[in-house]
Design an enzyme around this catalytic site. Sequence first.
Site, PDB file in Angstrom:
ATOM      1  CG  ASP A   1     -10.389  -0.261   4.569  1.00 23.60           C
ATOM      2  OD1 ASP A   1     -10.152  -0.632   3.404  1.00 23.60           O
ATOM      3  OD2 ASP A   1      -9.760  -0.661   5.567  1.00 23.60           O
TER       4      ASP A   1
ATOM      5  CE  LYS B   1      -3.952  -2.176   2.101  1.00 22.26           C
ATOM      6  NZ  LYS B   1      -4.580  -2.664   3.330  1.00 22.26           N
TER       7      LYS B   1
ATOM      8  CD  GLN C   1      -3.862  -4.491   6.460  1.00 23.74           C
ATOM      9  OE1 GLN C   1      -3.649  -3.560   5.695  1.00 23.74           O
ATOM     10  NE2 GLN C   1      -4.522  -5.575   6.107  1.00 23.74           N
TER      11      GLN C   1
END
Length: 291
Positions: A122, A55, A99
């Site tokens: 997200d 990422k 995460q």
Amino acid sequence: MAAARVIDGKAIAAEVRRSVAAEVEQLKNEKGLTPGLAVVLVGEDPASQVYVRNKARQTTEAGMRSFEHRLPASTSEAELLSLIDDLNRSKDMHGILVQLPLPPQIDTRKVIEAIDPAKDVDGFHPINVGRLSAGERSLVPCTPAGCIILAKSVQPELRGLEAVVIGRSNIVGKPVAQLLLREDCTVTVAHSRTRDLPGVVRRADLVVAAVGRPEMVRGDWIKPGAIVIDVGINRVEGPDGKSRLVGDVAYEEVAQVAGAITPVPGGVGPMTIACLLKNTVAAARDQIARA
Ligand code: NAD
């Protein structure tokens, strides 16, 4: 010889990243702003470490700023919430991604709900989930957004298609179903309690498999010509004793019947980070517009 067209997720993800990079360049030139993405990793889960590294690399390659926060596995919920509060307030950070999974002492729901919905790249915050299901503009979960881009790469107009989504998780199945509804598909969400799953899948012009069971979807479940999007990533041991990745779809069989299919790896996988970068730029744009 497989009949299906193979949907090249790697190439399509690279295209998405190029268009993100162009947009970033434009934001820099026109507004003097560089979008920033904060990624928070708690603990040392090896798979999560790989994701976070990828990422960060792809964020900087797209011209954005990447901020990594690595915290020890012993981090308390209060410490993580305090970091999120700082990131919410920071003007340099337009997107925040925590995460998952988090260690057991931390309540994942609390953490997701603490992220400013405007920075929730997200798309897991209940505000964004609600907006998506109400058909409003929102930050959309990355893997589901990637599935739609892949399906549209072979059939730009999905209106009226019978779509069957296998799996009802909050991160893949449900948001994919919402996005397909938004595309005017007739959507069925199948799951572990669905009766006659093969019969349900046989109706589908478009199948999205997000189950986590290696090669569960067989060739004789597929309507000839259907588009098959395989989200599953399963590590299995091959006959030679070496491990390899397979999807939720029995690729060789299904590719004989389907009109188009995503491979694993190289299908949905690469789209997730590409869509994360897309969300980060969109979030930055919205934040400037509101400032
Ligand atoms: P999950 O375990 O949260 O959900 C699985 C779903 O499948 C559940 O809703 C369950 O009802 C359904 N299911 C289980 N067994 C079934 C059966 N026998 N028949 C029908 N339905 C059944 O999983 P998830 O997080 O949604 O992930 C699904 C798969 O997608 C996993 O392989 C995961 O690794 C992969 N994944 C890939 C990406 C990516 O490509 N970037 C992102 C997220 C998840």
